[in-house]
Design an enzyme around this catalytic site. Structure first.
Site, PDB file in Angstrom:
ATOM      1  N   LEU A 100    -108.219 -63.499  -3.714  1.00 49.63           N
ATOM      2  CA  LEU A 100    -109.530 -63.969  -3.101  1.00 49.63           C
ATOM      3  C   LEU A 100    -109.948 -62.905  -2.123  1.00 49.63           C
ATOM      4  O   LEU A 100    -111.058 -62.962  -1.547  1.00 49.63           O
ATOM      5  CB  LEU A 100    -109.299 -65.424  -2.153  1.00 49.63           C
ATOM      6  CG  LEU A 100    -108.893 -66.565  -3.057  1.00 49.63           C
ATOM      7  CD1 LEU A 100    -109.063 -67.804  -2.266  1.00 49.63           C
ATOM      8  CD2 LEU A 100    -109.842 -66.719  -4.492  1.00 49.63           C
ATOM      9  N   THR A 109    -100.573 -55.022  -1.206  1.00 51.62           N
ATOM     10  CA  THR A 109     -99.854 -56.133  -0.998  1.00 51.62           C
ATOM     11  C   THR A 109     -98.181 -56.238  -1.647  1.00 51.62           C
ATOM     12  O   THR A 109     -98.088 -55.121  -2.109  1.00 51.62           O
ATOM     13  CB  THR A 109    -100.325 -57.451  -1.525  1.00 51.62           C
ATOM     14  OG1 THR A 109     -99.831 -58.444  -1.316  1.00 51.62           O
ATOM     15  CG2 THR A 109    -100.791 -57.283  -3.096  1.00 51.62           C
ATOM     16  N   LYS A 123     -95.764 -52.666  -0.167  1.00 50.61           N
ATOM     17  CA  LYS A 123     -96.096 -52.638   1.500  1.00 50.61           C
ATOM     18  C   LYS A 123     -95.213 -51.630   1.940  1.00 50.61           C
ATOM     19  O   LYS A 123     -95.450 -50.827   3.107  1.00 50.61           O
ATOM     20  CB  LYS A 123     -96.011 -53.942   2.105  1.00 50.61           C
ATOM     21  CG  LYS A 123     -97.164 -54.672   1.633  1.00 50.61           C
ATOM     22  CD  LYS A 123     -97.105 -56.097   2.543  1.00 50.61           C
ATOM     23  CE  LYS A 123     -98.309 -57.141   2.146  1.00 50.61           C
ATOM     24  NZ  LYS A 123     -98.462 -58.240   2.898  1.00 50.61           N
ATOM     25  N   ASP A 176    -101.362 -57.399   8.868  1.00 53.22           N
ATOM     26  CA  ASP A 176    -100.765 -58.817   8.586  1.00 53.22           C
ATOM     27  C   ASP A 176    -100.177 -59.404   9.734  1.00 53.22           C
ATOM     28  O   ASP A 176    -100.419 -60.683  10.051  1.00 53.22           O
ATOM     29  CB  ASP A 176     -99.381 -58.418   7.787  1.00 53.22           C
ATOM     30  CG  ASP A 176     -99.857 -58.414   6.042  1.00 53.22           C
ATOM     31  OD1 ASP A 176    -100.906 -59.031   5.986  1.00 53.22           O
ATOM     32  OD2 ASP A 176     -99.274 -57.819   5.439  1.00 53.22           O
ATOM     33  N   ALA A 193     -94.091 -58.388   4.234  1.00 52.91           N
ATOM     34  CA  ALA A 193     -94.826 -59.403   4.860  1.00 52.91           C
ATOM     35  C   ALA A 193     -94.061 -60.034   5.955  1.00 52.91           C
ATOM     36  O   ALA A 193     -94.355 -60.435   7.044  1.00 52.91           O
ATOM     37  CB  ALA A 193     -95.317 -60.387   3.898  1.00 52.91           C
TER      38      ALA A 193
END
Length: 307
Positions: free
Chosen positions: A17, A65, A69, A105, A133
């Site tokens: 998104l 992503t 990363k 992040d 992440a």
């Protein structure tokens, strides 16, 4: 009209998104803003070549992503202090001839956690996942004041490396930790760039076999692996390890209600989905790309419409 060309590099990012989140916010600022998906499943997994191509094509910046990363770092000219400490980059800004890596992040998760789980006990938190992440989430948790963070990963060496990175430097005593918590909350709002080191007594490694004992006495569980995503369905741990009284946070946002969160809510656990993190990290990246201050509340409303 000022224009920007940005995008996202990663694997299986079709459901992302990020394009509408960025483009809708840009429209409110009167910007011509294009956000493209550069999926390594279609374009090849040479992240360095993708980065160089984007630069040649005039991109202003890129988000990065899973699983790129960490792989992107050797191809960058400079890292922000927090990205360097974490060894993970999720935002690249093309600044003239230089590609500069940042990490939004951690500030994104910090702001999401502060808003979404106010007053949550943080004496002991167990985190699943030590990838790019996971590094950011662990840093955020420690900066926000978690007393003890136990990191578990299917790859023990990766978990050990993250624990060593986070424990580098001097131990943070309680007064300094309170100050760091306030600073982190401000950083989460303004995407500040101040690396904080955490003493070895506050972060440790656990094994997957230790999860039953760890979760039996932990205050919270944070899930930071791809499991539960549209392309990686399922549970990251046996459902019977969840219990009432344990809060559960998931960084996956497609879908917002993962199987993990569904099981946790059925038990009455407080939960936090990945929507807040994706919005706030996007807002902080938007500021880096454009120099404009985004409206995070408006972006949260956009996420609600989109999901």
């Amino acid at each position: 009209m000022t224009s920007y060309l940005t995008g996202l590099i990663g694997s299986g990012i079709g459901p992302s998104l990020s394009p509408p989140l960025h483009e809708r916010e840009a429209a409110h600022h009167g910007l011509r803003y294009v956000y493209r998906l550069l999926d390594t499943d279609r374009l090849g997994d040479d992240v360095g070549e993708l980065l160089r191509t984007a630069r040649r094509f005039g991109y202003d910046g890129l988000n990065i992503t899973h699983p790129c990363k960490q792989a992107v770092i050797p191809h960058l000219d400079e890292l922000s202090p927090d990205a360097a400490m974490l060894g993970a980059v999720n935002t690249v800004v093309f600044d003239g001839e230089r590609a500069v890596g940042h990490n939004t992040d951690w500030t994104g998760f910090a702001e999401s956690f502060t808003r979404g789980l106010p007053g949550a006990a943080t004496r002991h938190v167990v985190q699943l996942g030590a990838g790019g992440a996971g590094a950011a989430v662990a840093y955020a948790l420690l900066t926000l004041g978690v007393d003890v963070l136990t990191i578990v990963d299917a790859d023990p060496a990766r978990a050990a490396a993250l624990v060593d990175r986070l424990a580098a430097g001097h131990a943070v005593h309680h007064a300094a930790r309170d100050a760091a918590r306030d600073a982190a909350r401000d950083a989460a709002r303004h995407a500040g760039r101040h690396a904080v080191h955490h003493g070895s007594g506050r972060v440790r490694q656990g094994g997957t076999g230790d999860l039953p004992a760890l979760l039996a006495e932990a205050d919270g569980l944070v899930h930071a692996t791809p499991t539960g995503m549209a392309h990686h369905p399922g549970l990251p741990l046996p459902a019977e390890l969840l219990r009432p009284g344990l809060w559960v946070a998931d960084i996956v946002y497609r879908p917002l209600e993962t199987e993990l969160l569904k099981r946790a809510r059925a038990l009455g656990c407080r939960t936090l989905d990945g929507g807040g993190m994706v919005v706030f990290q996007a807002a902080h990246a938007f500021r880096l790309f454009t120099g404009r201050s985004p409206d995070a509340e408006r972006m949260l409303a956009h996420l609600t419409e989109l999901t």
